[in-house]
Design a protein around this motif. Structure first.
Motif, PDB file in Angstrom:
ATOM      1  N   MET A  21       0.839  -1.170   0.000  1.00 18.06           N
ATOM      2  CA  MET A  21       0.000   0.000   0.000  1.00 18.06           C
ATOM      3  C   MET A  21       0.891   1.242   0.000  1.00 18.06           C
ATOM      4  O   MET A  21       1.949   1.252   0.596  1.00 18.06           O
ATOM      5  CB  MET A  21      -0.887   0.021   1.245  1.00 18.06           C
ATOM      6  CG  MET A  21      -1.825  -1.138   1.325  1.00 18.06           C
ATOM      7  SD  MET A  21      -3.026  -1.128   2.713  1.00 18.06           S
ATOM      8  CE  MET A  21      -2.280  -0.195   3.988  1.00 18.06           C
ATOM      9  N   VAL A  69       3.410   0.473   3.438  1.00 18.92           N
ATOM     10  CA  VAL A  69       3.266  -0.636   4.370  1.00 18.92           C
ATOM     11  C   VAL A  69       3.598  -1.903   3.606  1.00 18.92           C
ATOM     12  O   VAL A  69       3.012  -2.183   2.555  1.00 18.92           O
ATOM     13  CB  VAL A  69       1.837  -0.724   4.947  1.00 18.92           C
ATOM     14  CG1 VAL A  69       1.731  -1.893   5.908  1.00 18.92           C
ATOM     15  CG2 VAL A  69       1.439   0.577   5.622  1.00 18.92           C
ATOM     16  N   THR A  70       4.575  -2.638   4.123  1.00 16.36           N
ATOM     17  CA  THR A  70       4.934  -3.915   3.490  1.00 16.36           C
ATOM     18  C   THR A  70       4.610  -5.041   4.453  1.00 16.36           C
ATOM     19  O   THR A  70       4.567  -4.851   5.665  1.00 16.36           O
ATOM     20  CB  THR A  70       6.433  -3.954   3.118  1.00 16.36           C
ATOM     21  OG1 THR A  70       7.215  -3.720   4.283  1.00 16.36           O
ATOM     22  CG2 THR A  70       6.763  -2.898   2.071  1.00 16.36           C
ATOM     23  N   VAL A  96       1.768  -6.518   5.041  1.00 19.90           N
ATOM     24  CA  VAL A  96       0.633  -5.989   5.787  1.00 19.90           C
ATOM     25  C   VAL A  96       0.057  -6.989   6.792  1.00 19.90           C
ATOM     26  O   VAL A  96      -0.295  -6.614   7.903  1.00 19.90           O
ATOM     27  CB  VAL A  96      -0.486  -5.525   4.814  1.00 19.90           C
ATOM     28  CG1 VAL A  96      -1.712  -5.076   5.551  1.00 19.90           C
ATOM     29  CG2 VAL A  96       0.029  -4.431   3.905  1.00 19.90           C
ATOM     30  N   ARG A 131       5.077  -6.520   9.930  1.00 23.38           N
ATOM     31  CA  ARG A 131       4.773  -5.516   8.908  1.00 23.38           C
ATOM     32  C   ARG A 131       5.644  -4.291   9.138  1.00 23.38           C
ATOM     33  O   ARG A 131       5.996  -3.963  10.267  1.00 23.38           O
ATOM     34  CB  ARG A 131       3.292  -5.155   8.911  1.00 23.38           C
ATOM     35  CG  ARG A 131       2.863  -4.228  10.016  1.00 23.38           C
ATOM     36  CD  ARG A 131       1.370  -4.015  10.073  1.00 23.38           C
ATOM     37  NE  ARG A 131       0.575  -5.190  10.284  1.00 23.38           N
ATOM     38  CZ  ARG A 131       0.443  -5.832  11.441  1.00 23.38           C
ATOM     39  NH1 ARG A 131       1.089  -5.421  12.501  1.00 23.38           N
ATOM     40  NH2 ARG A 131      -0.326  -6.886  11.534  1.00 23.38           N
ATOM     41  N   ILE A 180       6.166  -0.193   8.397  1.00 24.45           N
ATOM     42  CA  ILE A 180       5.520   1.057   8.020  1.00 24.45           C
ATOM     43  C   ILE A 180       6.613   2.113   7.862  1.00 24.45           C
ATOM     44  O   ILE A 180       7.461   2.260   8.742  1.00 24.45           O
ATOM     45  CB  ILE A 180       4.501   1.501   9.091  1.00 24.45           C
ATOM     46  CG1 ILE A 180       3.447   0.412   9.279  1.00 24.45           C
ATOM     47  CG2 ILE A 180       3.871   2.841   8.725  1.00 24.45           C
ATOM     48  CD1 ILE A 180       2.550   0.622  10.483  1.00 24.45           C
TER      49      ILE A 180
END
Length: 122
Positions: free
Chosen positions: A1, A21-22, A24, A29, A31
């Protein structure tokens, strides 16, 4: 995202860019973002929390912020006091004491709070 956020907050203007964000749905995760708040009114901010009164206007910049597993990994924080006619720049004794309490309990923000406490006592 990916995304960008704009908001008016405590008399200032918040801009967040480069929001990513990876992983998620993973506990790890990550950010990442950059943020700036221009014209943040400290009196409006501190009136909303039982911290003690702080007045003045600041510009805040957070660069290269990253968080994973709920913990900050990296960030560069800059807070600059902006003189504004008719706006005092003060810390109440309660705010100074709360900074001292926060900085003495091993909080992750302790280095920042120690620095701010030294400025207040100077």
């Amino acid at each position: 995202m990916r995304g960008r956020l704009l908001a008016d907050i405590f008399g200032g203007r918040l801009t967040m860019d480069g929001i990513r964000v990876t992983d998620v749905f993973s506990a790890g995760r990550r950010i990442v973002f950059q943020a700036e708040i221009s014209g943040l009114d400290l009196e409006k901010l501190t009136a909303s929390v039982p911290f003690g009164e702080v007045t003045g206007i600041v510009d805040v910049s957070i660069r290269d912020f990253s968080l994973s597993y709920g913990q900050p990994e990296n960030f560069i924080l800059s807070i600059i006091s902006v003189p504004r006619k008719g706006v005092s720049r003060k810390f109440s004794l309660k705010a100074v004491n709360n900074l001292s309490v926060i900085s003495s309990n091993g909080s992750p923000a302790a280095p920042l709070n120690n620095f701010l406490t030294k400025i207040v006592h100077s």
